[in-house]
Every structure is written in C-alpha cells, then in structure tokens.
Motif scaffolding. Structure first.
Motif, mmCIF file in Angstrom:
data_model
loop_
_atom_site.group_PDB
_atom_site.id
_atom_site.type_symbol
_atom_site.label_atom_id
_atom_site.label_comp_id
_atom_site.label_asym_id
_atom_site.label_seq_id
_atom_site.Cartn_x
_atom_site.Cartn_y
_atom_site.Cartn_z
ATOM 1 N N ASP A 151 28.711 -56.077 -76.321
ATOM 2 C CA ASP A 151 30.064 -55.612 -76.016
ATOM 3 C C ASP A 151 29.943 -54.311 -75.227
ATOM 4 N N PRO A 152 30.010 -54.383 -73.904
ATOM 5 C CA PRO A 152 29.843 -53.173 -73.100
ATOM 6 C C PRO A 152 31.028 -52.207 -73.233
ATOM 7 N N GLU A 153 32.106 -52.656 -73.882
ATOM 8 C CA GLU A 153 33.251 -51.783 -74.109
ATOM 9 C C GLU A 153 33.019 -50.864 -75.300
ATOM 10 N N ALA A 154 31.978 -51.147 -76.077
ATOM 11 C CA ALA A 154 31.648 -50.291 -77.225
ATOM 12 C C ALA A 154 31.087 -48.967 -76.713
ATOM 13 N N ASP A 155 30.702 -48.123 -77.609
ATOM 14 C CA ASP A 155 30.347 -46.744 -77.247
ATOM 15 C C ASP A 155 28.907 -46.545 -76.777
ATOM 16 N N ARG A 156 28.212 -47.596 -76.398
ATOM 17 C CA ARG A 156 26.833 -47.464 -75.939
ATOM 18 C C ARG A 156 26.718 -47.871 -74.477
ATOM 19 N N ARG A 157 25.792 -47.259 -73.772
ATOM 20 C CA ARG A 157 25.562 -47.600 -72.367
ATOM 21 C C ARG A 157 24.518 -48.709 -72.282
ATOM 22 N N HIS A 158 24.675 -49.576 -71.297
ATOM 23 C CA HIS A 158 23.748 -50.687 -71.125
ATOM 24 C C HIS A 158 23.348 -50.825 -69.669
ATOM 25 N N THR A 159 22.068 -51.113 -69.460
ATOM 26 C CA THR A 159 21.585 -51.422 -68.113
ATOM 27 C C THR A 159 21.833 -52.902 -67.837
ATOM 28 N N ALA A 160 21.732 -53.301 -66.593
ATOM 29 C CA ALA A 160 21.897 -54.709 -66.237
ATOM 30 C C ALA A 160 20.884 -55.576 -66.987
ATOM 31 N N ASN A 161 19.649 -55.085 -67.152
ATOM 32 C CA ASN A 161 18.626 -55.857 -67.860
ATOM 33 C C ASN A 161 18.985 -56.102 -69.322
ATOM 34 N N SER A 162 19.670 -55.154 -69.952
ATOM 35 C CA SER A 162 19.992 -55.322 -71.371
ATOM 36 C C SER A 162 21.126 -56.316 -71.594
ATOM 37 N N LEU A 163 21.740 -56.784 -70.528
ATOM 38 C CA LEU A 163 22.853 -57.723 -70.656
ATOM 39 C C LEU A 163 22.411 -59.181 -70.584
ATOM 40 N N PHE A 164 21.103 -59.423 -70.757
ATOM 41 C CA PHE A 164 20.617 -60.807 -70.712
ATOM 42 C C PHE A 164 21.211 -61.649 -71.828
ATOM 43 N N HIS A 165 21.718 -61.007 -72.879
ATOM 44 C CA HIS A 165 22.373 -61.729 -73.982
ATOM 45 C C HIS A 165 23.708 -62.335 -73.545
ATOM 46 N N GLY A 166 24.264 -61.802 -72.458
ATOM 47 C CA GLY A 166 25.621 -62.143 -72.061
ATOM 48 C C GLY A 166 26.570 -61.051 -72.538
ATOM 49 N N VAL A 167 27.780 -61.101 -72.024
ATOM 50 C CA VAL A 167 28.797 -60.102 -72.336
ATOM 51 C C VAL A 167 29.869 -60.743 -73.217
ATOM 52 N N LEU A 168 30.318 -60.013 -74.208
ATOM 53 C CA LEU A 168 31.262 -60.541 -75.197
ATOM 54 C C LEU A 168 32.478 -61.206 -74.561
ATOM 55 N N SER A 169 33.070 -60.591 -73.563
ATOM 56 C CA SER A 169 34.306 -61.133 -72.982
ATOM 57 C C SER A 169 34.104 -62.540 -72.421
ATOM 58 N N THR A 170 32.938 -62.836 -71.889
ATOM 59 C CA THR A 170 32.660 -64.178 -71.357
ATOM 60 C C THR A 170 32.719 -65.213 -72.470
ATOM 61 N N PHE A 171 32.165 -64.866 -73.626
ATOM 62 C CA PHE A 171 32.162 -65.795 -74.762
ATOM 63 C C PHE A 171 33.557 -65.956 -75.358
ATOM 64 N N LEU A 172 34.286 -64.873 -75.487
ATOM 65 C CA LEU A 172 35.647 -64.966 -76.019
ATOM 66 C C LEU A 172 36.528 -65.805 -75.098
ATOM 67 N N SER A 173 36.362 -65.655 -73.798
ATOM 68 C CA SER A 173 37.138 -66.453 -72.837
ATOM 69 C C SER A 173 36.808 -67.938 -72.940
ATOM 70 N N ALA A 174 35.600 -68.261 -73.392
ATOM 71 C CA ALA A 174 35.179 -69.662 -73.534
ATOM 72 C C ALA A 174 35.556 -70.242 -74.892
ATOM 73 N N GLY A 175 36.230 -69.454 -75.736
ATOM 74 C CA GLY A 175 36.700 -69.975 -77.016
ATOM 75 C C GLY A 175 35.867 -69.605 -78.227
ATOM 76 N N PHE A 176 34.809 -68.822 -78.045
ATOM 77 C CA PHE A 176 34.019 -68.376 -79.192
ATOM 78 C C PHE A 176 34.839 -67.398 -80.024
ATOM 79 N N ARG A 177 34.531 -67.337 -81.312
ATOM 80 C CA ARG A 177 35.152 -66.343 -82.182
ATOM 81 C C ARG A 177 34.090 -65.344 -82.619
ATOM 82 N N GLU A 178 34.507 -64.123 -82.822
ATOM 83 C CA GLU A 178 33.579 -63.109 -83.301
ATOM 84 C C GLU A 178 33.320 -63.324 -84.784
#
Length: 195
Positions: A151-178
């Motif tokens: 979740d890049p909206e949280a209080d931590r900074r992330h590099t492009a490399n650290s986003l290999f997990h994917g970004v939360l908003s993409t999963f929520l838009s696809a119907g996943f639940r937290e």
C-alpha cells in the motif's frame, strides 16, 4: 492503443519470459525464484542457477506464471500458482500471521510477483496481468486467490523494485478484499473464486 495479450509461460515461451524479466529491476537476477526457495537457498544460488531453476519449473509444468505481450513483444510477467509451490510465503511472518487460509490447502493459489519492462511501466499492464491471473487460477481449480501487495499510500516510501508484489489499489479494483496487515504498508488480500 497498443494491442495487449497474455499467454501462459510454457516451455516454448522461455525466451519471452526472459525478455519480460530482464527489462529493469531485480527480475534478471531473481528469476522469480524468491518465493520458491528458502532465504539460504536463494542466497546460495547464482543468477544463472536461478534462471535454470525457472527453466526447469516452466519445462516441468504447469506454467508458474503468465506473460503480457504488447504488440507481440513480451512486456511483463506475473507469477501465479498454488500457494504450496511457493514455500517462502508460509515462512514469511508478515503473511503467515495474517492469512486466513491453512497453508497446506492446495486450492489456495497466490499472485506473488510482477515484473514490467521499464518502457511499459505506467501503461496498466499489472491490471491486465492480474485479470489474466484470476482467470488462470479459476481455470486451474483454485478456490481462493491470495496476494500480498504494497500500500504505497501508507506512511512508508517504496522504490519501484519494492513494488514487485503489486500495489493494493490494483487488487482492490479487481475485486480482492483486504484480509489484514502486518504493518501499515504490507497487506494480505484474497479473492473468492467459487462465486
């Protein structure tokens, strides 16, 4: 608009897998083996050994991931498959402490890694790959698809490399639940595929 398609990473597409993984970031050295090995095993293996491991995994089947093509050129990769085939997940406290599902359930699949070539970043390929991963998991008999985005909206900074997990908003838009969080930016999400 560019023509985009997604195909399973089969043995005849290994060159395309390599093209997708080597377009910037850690994909060239990791070879998407991070989740399949213990920390000691991963650290002991060279990039070439990891490439051979991925080749063996793909040659042995079933496909451990999908390739996105833009105008017939490999542009991105996603790892998706049974969670049990990715043993580091269970050993990762940030996920093991939050997941609702038993780790020995073969019907639980996981989306764990995205790699997008630099020239295609920002074009929405993660969403395209995720939609294809959902269909692939459903077709493979998965009951639940789990993922571990940032979740890049949280209080931590992330590099492009650290986003290999994917970004939360993409999963929520696809119907996943937290499902829950182990810290503010580390999220476990799930999608019920039975419905």
């Amino acid at each position: 608009m560019s023509r985009v398609s997604v195909e399973a990473a089969t043995a005849d597409r290994f060159v395309d897998v390599q093209h997708a993984l080597t377009g910037g970031g850690d994909g060239a050295s990791c070879q998407c083996q991070w989740w399949t090995l213990t920390n000691a095993q991963f650290s002991a293996a060279t990039a070439e050994e990891r490439r051979r491991m991925l080749r063996d995994e793909i040659d042995g089947g079933p496909p451990p991931g999908l390739i996105a093509y833009v105008e017939d050129v490999a542009a991105g990769w996603v790892r998706v498959g049974p969670r049990m085939r990715q043993p580091r997940l269970e050993r990762t406290r940030a996920f093991a402490s939050v997941s609702e599902q038993p780790w020995d359930d073969a019907s639980i699949w996981a989306v764990t890694c995205f790699a997008i070539r630099k020239e295609h970043r920002g074009a929405g390929l993660n969403a395209v790959l995720l939609d294809a991963a959902i269909r692939f998991a459903r077709g493979g008999g998965a009951r639940i698809l789990e993922a571990y985005p940032i979740d890049p909206e949280a209080d931590r900074r992330h590099t492009a490399n650290s986003l290999f997990h994917g970004v939360l908003s993409t999963f929520l838009s696809a119907g996943f639940r937290e499902v829950g969080r182990s810290r503010s930016d580390r999220v476990v999400v799930a999608l019920d595929l039975d419905g």
